[in-house]
Every structure is written in structure tokens, then in C-alpha cells.
Design a protein around this motif. Structure first.
Motif, short mmCIF file in Angstrom:
data_model
loop_
_atom_site.label_atom_id
_atom_site.label_comp_id
_atom_site.label_asym_id
_atom_site.label_seq_id
_atom_site.Cartn_x
_atom_site.Cartn_y
_atom_site.Cartn_z
N ILE A 195 0.85 -1.18 0.00
CA ILE A 195 0.00 0.00 0.00
C ILE A 195 0.90 1.24 0.00
O ILE A 195 1.95 1.26 0.64
CB ILE A 195 -0.90 0.01 1.26
CG1 ILE A 195 -1.78 -1.24 1.30
CG2 ILE A 195 -1.76 1.28 1.31
CD1 ILE A 195 -2.83 -1.32 0.24
N ASN A 196 0.45 2.27 -0.71
CA ASN A 196 1.17 3.55 -0.74
C ASN A 196 1.25 4.12 0.68
O ASN A 196 0.22 4.39 1.30
CB ASN A 196 0.42 4.50 -1.67
CG ASN A 196 1.03 5.87 -1.78
OD1 ASN A 196 1.66 6.37 -0.85
ND2 ASN A 196 0.81 6.50 -2.92
N PRO A 197 2.47 4.30 1.23
CA PRO A 197 2.58 4.77 2.62
C PRO A 197 1.98 6.17 2.83
O PRO A 197 1.50 6.47 3.92
CB PRO A 197 4.08 4.76 2.90
CG PRO A 197 4.76 4.47 1.61
CD PRO A 197 3.75 3.99 0.63
N THR A 198 1.98 7.00 1.80
CA THR A 198 1.39 8.33 1.94
C THR A 198 -0.14 8.22 2.02
O THR A 198 -0.78 8.97 2.76
CB THR A 198 1.82 9.26 0.79
OG1 THR A 198 3.25 9.18 0.65
CG2 THR A 198 1.44 10.69 1.05
N ALA A 199 -0.73 7.27 1.30
CA ALA A 199 -2.17 7.03 1.41
C ALA A 199 -2.50 6.52 2.81
O ALA A 199 -3.50 6.94 3.41
CB ALA A 199 -2.62 6.03 0.35
#
Length: 133
Positions: A44-48
Motif C-alpha cells: 500500500i502507498n505509505p502516503t495514502a
């Protein structure tokens, strides 16, 4: 009566579709939620994850999944977010295509904007699935 099933699809299943699934799980627990990608990322995108945590929704434990024909078949509503022709089509399903910026490679500020747009669309989706009597 079976629960309505909603499938969110984007290319990597790491940002937009995961944020949408997180909001729908939180705001409408009676709806079954699936998400997948045509070319799933490794994580998963860590910023998301960070942007969703800011609004109290934890998507850190989710894992990108490969889009399958079975997932589409078992869904009542299929919402695509930029996967194009890779998304299978079956008659009798409700399809929506949400044009959203891809959060991949973006900082927290633009991802917050995407997150907030997704939340608004999720609220509209819930209202359409649960019409007031």
C-alpha cells in the motif's frame, strides 16, 4: 437478503482504491467491500496510509490484490479509477469510473486532496445505495 458488494479497482490497488475501500468499510459497515488492481503493487502507498490515518481510518494492514473475474462477478457495483480496458465488464452490474489523480509519488498535501475527494464520492455512493424513504 445478501449485502450489497462494491468493488474498487485501480491499476496498482495501492492508493485510490484502498482509500475508497477504507472509507466505505468505515462509513457503511453493512456493505461488503472489495478492492483490486490490474497490476497490483507490492505494498500500500505509505502516503495514502498516512492520509487515511489522519482521519482515523487504518488501511496499513491491507495488501494490494490482483483483479479477478470472480471479484467482478460477485460485485453489484464496480468502481474503476483509471484501470481502463483491463477491467472486465459483465452485464447487469452498476459501473462507475471515478476520474481521480493517482497519489503514487505525491506528497501528503496532494494526497489529502485526493482523499477528501474520495470521501465525498463515497458519501454520494452510500446515499445512492441507501436511499431515504
Amino acid at each position: 437478503m445478501t449485502a450489497t458488494t462494491v468493488l474498487f479497482v485501480c491499476i496498482h490497488n495501492a492508493g485510490r482504491s484502498q482509500m475508497a475501500a477504507g472509507f466505505l468499510r468505515e462509513l457503511a459497515p453493512d456493505i461488503r467491500v472489495l478492492s483490486a488492481g490490474s497490476i497490483p503493487a507490492d505494498q500500500i502507498n505509505p502516503t495514502a496510509v498516512e492520509a487515511m490515518a489522519e482521519v482515523g481510518i487504518d488501511i496499513a494492514g491491507q495488501q494490494p490484490k490482483l483483479l479477478s473475474t470472480e471479484a467482478v462477478k460477485e460485485s453489484d457495483v464496480v468502481i474503476t479509477m483509471g484501470c481502463g480496458d483491463a477491467c472486465p465488464f459483465f452485464p447487469g452490474k452498476r459501473y462507475e469510473d471515478w476520474k481521480l489523480d493517482d497519489p503514487a509519488g505525491q506528497g501528503i498535501e496532494p494526497v489529502r486532496v485526493i482523499r477528501d475527494e474520495i470521501r465525498g464520492r463515497i458519501e454520494g455512493l452510500i446515499a445512492s445505495l441507501h436511499p431515504r424513504s
